[in-house]
Every structure is written in structure tokens, then in C-alpha cells.
Design a protein around this motif. Structure first.
Motif, mmCIF file in Angstrom:
data_model
loop_
_atom_site.group_PDB
_atom_site.id
_atom_site.type_symbol
_atom_site.label_atom_id
_atom_site.label_comp_id
_atom_site.label_asym_id
_atom_site.label_seq_id
_atom_site.Cartn_x
_atom_site.Cartn_y
_atom_site.Cartn_z
ATOM 1 N N ILE A 196 38.566 46.576 -53.447
ATOM 2 C CA ILE A 196 38.063 46.440 -54.817
ATOM 3 C C ILE A 196 38.338 45.036 -55.355
ATOM 4 C CG2 ILE A 196 38.377 47.224 -57.187
ATOM 5 C CD1 ILE A 196 38.877 50.029 -56.064
ATOM 6 N N ALA A 197 39.516 44.483 -55.034
ATOM 7 C CA ALA A 197 39.855 43.131 -55.485
ATOM 8 C C ALA A 197 38.864 42.116 -54.920
ATOM 9 C CB ALA A 197 41.275 42.780 -55.059
ATOM 10 N N VAL A 198 38.518 42.276 -53.649
ATOM 11 C CA VAL A 198 37.547 41.371 -53.025
ATOM 12 C C VAL A 198 36.187 41.484 -53.704
ATOM 13 C CG1 VAL A 198 36.205 40.973 -50.941
ATOM 14 C CG2 VAL A 198 38.674 41.243 -50.782
ATOM 15 N N LEU A 199 35.737 42.701 -53.955
ATOM 16 C CA LEU A 199 34.436 42.902 -54.592
ATOM 17 C C LEU A 199 34.394 42.263 -55.988
ATOM 18 C CD1 LEU A 199 33.680 46.603 -53.555
ATOM 19 C CD2 LEU A 199 32.833 44.506 -52.505
ATOM 20 N N CYS A 200 35.504 42.342 -56.699
ATOM 21 C CA CYS A 200 35.575 41.697 -58.012
ATOM 22 C C CYS A 200 35.500 40.174 -57.886
ATOM 23 C CB CYS A 200 36.860 42.095 -58.736
ATOM 24 S SG CYS A 200 36.928 43.830 -59.240
ATOM 25 N N LEU A 201 36.197 39.624 -56.898
ATOM 26 C CA LEU A 201 36.192 38.175 -56.700
ATOM 27 C C LEU A 201 34.809 37.655 -56.325
ATOM 28 C CD1 LEU A 201 39.558 37.617 -54.790
ATOM 29 C CD2 LEU A 201 38.971 36.807 -57.083
ATOM 30 N N VAL A 202 34.041 38.465 -55.615
ATOM 31 C CA VAL A 202 32.701 38.058 -55.208
ATOM 32 C C VAL A 202 31.826 37.761 -56.425
ATOM 33 C CG1 VAL A 202 30.570 38.908 -54.146
ATOM 34 C CG2 VAL A 202 32.738 39.181 -52.957
ATOM 35 N N VAL A 203 32.090 38.416 -57.537
ATOM 36 C CA VAL A 203 31.343 38.159 -58.774
ATOM 37 C C VAL A 203 32.041 37.097 -59.620
ATOM 38 C CG1 VAL A 203 30.456 39.163 -60.899
ATOM 39 C CG2 VAL A 203 30.410 40.498 -58.784
ATOM 40 N N ILE A 204 33.357 37.173 -59.719
ATOM 41 C CA ILE A 204 34.100 36.254 -60.586
ATOM 42 C C ILE A 204 33.999 34.812 -60.096
ATOM 43 C CG2 ILE A 204 36.414 35.623 -61.374
ATOM 44 C CD1 ILE A 204 37.066 38.639 -61.356
ATOM 45 N N VAL A 205 34.139 34.594 -58.787
ATOM 46 C CA VAL A 205 34.144 33.230 -58.245
ATOM 47 C C VAL A 205 32.859 32.473 -58.555
ATOM 48 C CG1 VAL A 205 34.141 31.889 -56.092
ATOM 49 C CG2 VAL A 205 35.892 33.628 -56.481
ATOM 50 N N PRO A 206 31.660 33.033 -58.274
ATOM 51 C CA PRO A 206 30.455 32.251 -58.606
ATOM 52 C C PRO A 206 30.263 32.037 -60.100
ATOM 53 C CG PRO A 206 29.867 34.466 -57.875
ATOM 54 C CD PRO A 206 31.319 34.273 -57.569
ATOM 55 N N VAL A 207 30.731 32.969 -60.931
ATOM 56 C CA VAL A 207 30.651 32.764 -62.382
ATOM 57 C C VAL A 207 31.492 31.557 -62.778
ATOM 58 C CG1 VAL A 207 31.294 33.710 -64.627
ATOM 59 C CG2 VAL A 207 30.126 35.162 -62.960
ATOM 60 N N VAL A 208 32.731 31.512 -62.306
ATOM 61 C CA VAL A 208 33.630 30.402 -62.642
ATOM 62 C C VAL A 208 33.093 29.081 -62.106
ATOM 63 C CG1 VAL A 208 35.943 29.450 -62.266
ATOM 64 C CG2 VAL A 208 35.668 31.890 -62.785
ATOM 65 N N LEU A 209 32.640 29.084 -60.847
ATOM 66 C CA LEU A 209 32.119 27.853 -60.251
ATOM 67 C C LEU A 209 30.852 27.383 -60.962
ATOM 68 C CD1 LEU A 209 32.616 28.471 -56.414
ATOM 69 C CD2 LEU A 209 34.081 27.194 -57.997
ATOM 70 N N SER A 210 30.008 28.309 -61.366
ATOM 71 C CA SER A 210 28.771 27.940 -62.057
ATOM 72 C C SER A 210 29.068 27.313 -63.414
ATOM 73 C CB SER A 210 27.868 29.163 -62.230
ATOM 74 O OG SER A 210 27.479 29.687 -60.980
ATOM 75 N N ILE A 211 30.010 27.883 -64.144
ATOM 76 C CA ILE A 211 30.407 27.311 -65.436
ATOM 77 C C ILE A 211 30.970 25.911 -65.242
ATOM 78 C CG2 ILE A 211 32.025 27.525 -67.363
ATOM 79 C CD1 ILE A 211 31.756 30.580 -67.066
ATOM 80 N N ALA A 212 31.839 25.757 -64.228
ATOM 81 C CA ALA A 212 32.427 24.445 -63.955
ATOM 82 C C ALA A 212 31.355 23.432 -63.574
ATOM 83 C CB ALA A 212 33.455 24.567 -62.831
ATOM 84 N N ALA A 213 30.379 23.850 -62.758
ATOM 85 C CA ALA A 213 29.322 22.931 -62.339
ATOM 86 C C ALA A 213 28.456 22.504 -63.519
ATOM 87 C CB ALA A 213 28.468 23.596 -61.260
ATOM 88 N N ARG A 214 28.109 23.436 -64.374
ATOM 89 C CA ARG A 214 27.245 23.118 -65.507
ATOM 90 C C ARG A 214 27.951 22.237 -66.533
ATOM 91 N NH1 ARG A 214 22.512 25.835 -66.081
ATOM 92 N NH2 ARG A 214 22.038 27.441 -64.520
ATOM 93 N N ARG A 215 29.242 22.451 -66.704
ATOM 94 C CA ARG A 215 29.990 21.656 -67.685
ATOM 95 C C ARG A 215 30.461 20.324 -67.112
ATOM 96 N NH1 ARG A 215 33.885 26.076 -70.864
ATOM 97 N NH2 ARG A 215 32.169 27.247 -71.861
ATOM 98 N N GLY A 216 30.697 20.283 -65.805
ATOM 99 C CA GLY A 216 31.287 19.089 -65.207
ATOM 100 C C GLY A 216 30.312 18.043 -64.740
ATOM 101 N N GLY A 217 29.041 18.382 -64.664
ATOM 102 C CA GLY A 217 28.058 17.396 -64.241
ATOM 103 C C GLY A 217 27.895 17.328 -62.733
#
Length: 232
Positions: free
Chosen positions: A13-34
Motif C-alpha cells: 500500500i505504501a508503494v502504491l501511494c508513492l506511485v501517485v505522490i512522487v509524480p505530483v511532487v515532481l510535477s509541482i517542482a518542475a512547474r515552479r522551478g523552471g
């Protein structure tokens, strides 16, 4: 049962949660960081995926020898090809490899994540290797859409399905020669997947139909969004 993988256990279950959380965090960082931040994320993500694949090859080759490695561990399953396609997608923003990652990865790898064919438990190396490979494909496909702005189309769906059909035809010839079971075309996997309910070879065309339905479902949100009336 303690030494057997249990679906929907706490680590699963922890892995399945990370599969969604990680791309959300990375996408926010990419959009804000340039662009610079986006490039760092893409290169780092691609490096993790490639190193994970390469180490697994070395591990399996040392464990089983060259003959069994060729029979079982070449990157000829959907997930193996999608993992390498993700590396190319992240490094070069290649739309053709993105099509494979998006359609093959989300349609096929999600099933592997939900019903893993895994003989070990956390914290064995193979547990981490399996979920980095499979979870990384799904997370990478989502990041490509959310963070990189890449989009599938009807044309890309056709190409992805065409490449999958071609690979199936090739493996129907290669599997008997190698005495292998790539893409599970010779016999079903030992897993809880609900899609192998029919006997061989009838599940093969059934899987093709199911795959096409999943491809269409994965495309549907983008086609609906294009046709949705926008406010002035």
C-alpha cells in the motif's frame, strides 16, 4: 506465509501511494522551478530507472546464468520495454517513446503493480527492484503528462497499439525458439491478475481487446478536455 508477498500489505500500500505522490511532487517542482529544475528531475529520474534495470540484469545474470537470463530476463516484457522507453522520454522528451510509456505503462504496468508476480517480501532487494521498475513507469508516465505537458492523441494510440501488435507477433515466433514466455504468450503468469481467466491461447486475443479498451480509456480524458467548452 510470512515469507510470501501479500497483496495490499502495508509495504504494498505504501508503494502504491508513492506511485501517485512522487509524480505530483515532481510535477509541482518542475512547474515552479523552471527548465533547469525540470532537467535535473528528468536526468535524475532517468538515471534511477536505468541503474535499477542495469543492476537487475547483473544480479539475474550472476544468479541464474546466461541461458536462463536469455529465457526469462531480457527486456522483452511490456514493462521491461516501457522502463527503457521512459529513460529515453525523460532525457530527450521524445513523443514516440512517451506513447509507449503512457499507453503500455499505464495499461499494463498498473496491473503488475496491483497483482505483482513477486516471490519475495520487504525489505529484500527484489522487492525494491520490482517496485522501482514498475512504480517508476507509472510515476514517470504521470510526470510526463503533469510535469512535462506531454499529451497522447488518437494517432499515438494507434502507433502504440500497432507496436504492441508487432511485438506480440515477433514474440510468438521468438518464445518457442528460446523456450521463453515473454509477455506471457506461452502460458499465463502465476499471479492474481483477473485478465488471464481464459485458457491458452484464447486469453491472448482477449488481452488484446482488453488492452485496446484500456488505451481508449487512457485517451478519453484528453479528448473530452479538448471538446469541453471553455469559459470566455
Amino acid at each position: 506465509m510470512e515469507n510470501q508477498f501479500q497483496p495490499l500489505s502495508a509495504p504494498h500500500i505504501a508503494v502504491l501511494c508513492l506511485v501517485v505522490i512522487v509524480p505530483v511532487v515532481l510535477s509541482i517542482a518542475a512547474r515552479r522551478g523552471g527548465e533547469r529544475t525540470t532537467t535535473i528531475i528528468c536526468v535524475s529520474f532517468a538515471a534511477v530507472m536505468f541503474v535499477n534495470v542495469a543492476v537487475h540484469w547483473v544480479y539475474r545474470l550472476a544468479e541464474v546464468g546466461i541461458e536462463e537470463f536469455v529465457q526469462r530476463h531480457l527486456p522483452l516484457h511490456i514493462c521491461g520495454i516501457a522502463a527503457l522507453a521512459l529513460v529515453v522520454t525523460l532525457l530527450f522528451r521524445n513523443r514516440h517513446t512517451f506513447e509507449i510509456v503512457y499507453f503500455w505503462g499505464l495499461a499494463g504496468t498498473l496491473n503488475a503493480l496491483a497483482t505483482p508476480q513477486l516471490e519475495v517480501v520487504f525489505p529484500h532487494y527484489r522487492f525494491f527492484q520490482f517496485f522501482i521498475a514498475h512504480g517508476g513507469i507509472v510515476a514517470g508516465a504521470l510526470f510526463a503528462v503533469w510535469g512535462l505537458g506531454m499529451r497522447p492523441t488518437f494517432a499515438s494510440l494507434g502507433r502504440a497499439f500497432g507496436w504492441l501488435f508487432l511485438l506480440t507477433c515477433v514474440l510468438l515466433v521468438v518464445n518457442p525458439i528460446l523456450d521463453s514466455n515473454y509477455m506471457f504468450l506461452q502460458e499465463p503468469p502465476d499471479s492474481a491478475s483477473p485478465f488471464f481467466f481464459a485458457p491458452w491461447p484464447y486469453y491472448i486475443p482477449i488481452l488484446a481487446g482488453v488492452g485496446l479498451v484500456f488505451f481508449l480509456l487512457l485517451l478519453a480524458p484528453f479528448e473530452i478536455a479538448k471538446r469541453w467548452p471553455r469559459r470566455p
